[in-house]
Design an enzyme around this catalytic site. Sequence first.
Site, PDB file in Angstrom:
ATOM      1  N   HIS A  17       0.837  -1.202   0.000  1.00 25.05           N
ATOM      2  CA  HIS A  17       0.000   0.000   0.000  1.00 25.05           C
ATOM      3  C   HIS A  17       0.874   1.255   0.000  1.00 25.05           C
ATOM      4  O   HIS A  17       0.609   2.207  -0.741  1.00 25.05           O
ATOM      5  CB  HIS A  17      -0.901   0.051   1.243  1.00 25.05           C
ATOM      6  CG  HIS A  17      -1.951  -0.991   1.299  1.00 25.05           C
ATOM      7  ND1 HIS A  17      -2.140  -1.790   2.408  1.00 25.05           N
ATOM      8  CD2 HIS A  17      -2.895  -1.378   0.401  1.00 25.05           C
ATOM      9  CE1 HIS A  17      -3.154  -2.601   2.196  1.00 25.05           C
ATOM     10  NE2 HIS A  17      -3.621  -2.388   0.973  1.00 25.05           N
ATOM     11  N   LYS A  41     -16.909  -5.563   5.567  1.00 19.48           N
ATOM     12  CA  LYS A  41     -15.836  -6.453   6.004  1.00 19.48           C
ATOM     13  C   LYS A  41     -15.705  -6.384   7.517  1.00 19.48           C
ATOM     14  O   LYS A  41     -15.885  -5.318   8.120  1.00 19.48           O
ATOM     15  CB  LYS A  41     -14.490  -6.010   5.412  1.00 19.48           C
ATOM     16  CG  LYS A  41     -14.348  -6.209   3.928  1.00 19.48           C
ATOM     17  CD  LYS A  41     -12.937  -5.822   3.494  1.00 19.48           C
ATOM     18  CE  LYS A  41     -12.703  -6.039   2.022  1.00 19.48           C
ATOM     19  NZ  LYS A  41     -11.350  -5.673   1.639  1.00 19.48           N
ATOM     20  N   ARG A  90      -1.951  -6.324  -7.802  1.00 25.70           N
ATOM     21  CA  ARG A  90      -0.833  -7.189  -7.462  1.00 25.70           C
ATOM     22  C   ARG A  90      -0.651  -8.287  -8.490  1.00 25.70           C
ATOM     23  O   ARG A  90       0.456  -8.673  -8.807  1.00 25.70           O
ATOM     24  CB  ARG A  90      -1.042  -7.829  -6.095  1.00 25.70           C
ATOM     25  CG  ARG A  90      -1.038  -6.843  -4.952  1.00 25.70           C
ATOM     26  CD  ARG A  90      -1.447  -7.533  -3.705  1.00 25.70           C
ATOM     27  NE  ARG A  90      -2.754  -8.148  -3.943  1.00 25.70           N
ATOM     28  CZ  ARG A  90      -3.633  -8.425  -3.001  1.00 25.70           C
ATOM     29  NH1 ARG A  90      -3.352  -8.197  -1.760  1.00 25.70           N
ATOM     30  NH2 ARG A  90      -4.791  -8.965  -3.294  1.00 25.70           N
ATOM     31  N   SER A 128      -3.151  -7.638   2.899  1.00 26.31           N
ATOM     32  CA  SER A 128      -3.502  -7.421   4.305  1.00 26.31           C
ATOM     33  C   SER A 128      -4.036  -8.705   4.932  1.00 26.31           C
ATOM     34  O   SER A 128      -3.751  -8.998   6.092  1.00 26.31           O
ATOM     35  CB  SER A 128      -4.543  -6.306   4.424  1.00 26.31           C
ATOM     36  OG  SER A 128      -4.003  -5.076   4.041  1.00 26.31           O
TER      37      SER A 128
END
Length: 165
Positions: A17, A41, A90, A128
Site C-alpha cells: 500500500h 468487512k 498485485r 492485508s
Amino acid sequence: MTLAIYPGTFDPMTLGHEDVVRRAYQLFGNVIVAVAEGHHKKTMFSLKERMDMAREAVKHYPSVRVESYSGLLRDFVVAQGGNAIVRGLRAVTDFDYEFQLAGMNRSLMPDVEAVFLTPSTRYQFISSTFVREIAMLSGEVDKFVSPYVAQELQRKVAERKAQEG
C-alpha cells in the site's frame, strides 16, 4: 490540478500500500488515502487505528492526506473534488475484480479516471489478509509492514489472545 483518491480498508496498511501511495504521489502530487469504514468487512483494526497507521505511513508526503469515508466511494470522490481513483494491482486475479469495479465507477462518475498502479515486485504478493493471518499465527510480519504497523499488529494479537483467555 489532479486530486487522486486511493481507497481501501487498509487493515492493516502494508508496504505494498505504501508503495502505491508513493507512486500515486509521484504521478499526481495531491492524494487522499481514503480509509473505508469497512461496513462489508469485519476488520481487525478499528477505523481510528487504520487511519493512524495510514497517517504514519504517509507523513513524509506533504500533499497526501488521510480521510475516512463510509457509503459510496462516488459520494466521497465527488465531495472531495477528486479526478482520479487509484487502485493497486498485485496480480492477474486482482485485475478482473478491479476492471469490473472501474467500469461501475465510470458509470457513476464519468469524469473520474481509474488508474491502476502495480507495486514494486518485492511487494506484489503482500495482502492485508495474509499479513493478518501470519500475525495471528505468531509469524514474522516485519518484511511486509512498517515497524509501526508491526508493533500495532503485535498489540492487537496480544489483545485478542488475552480476550480468548
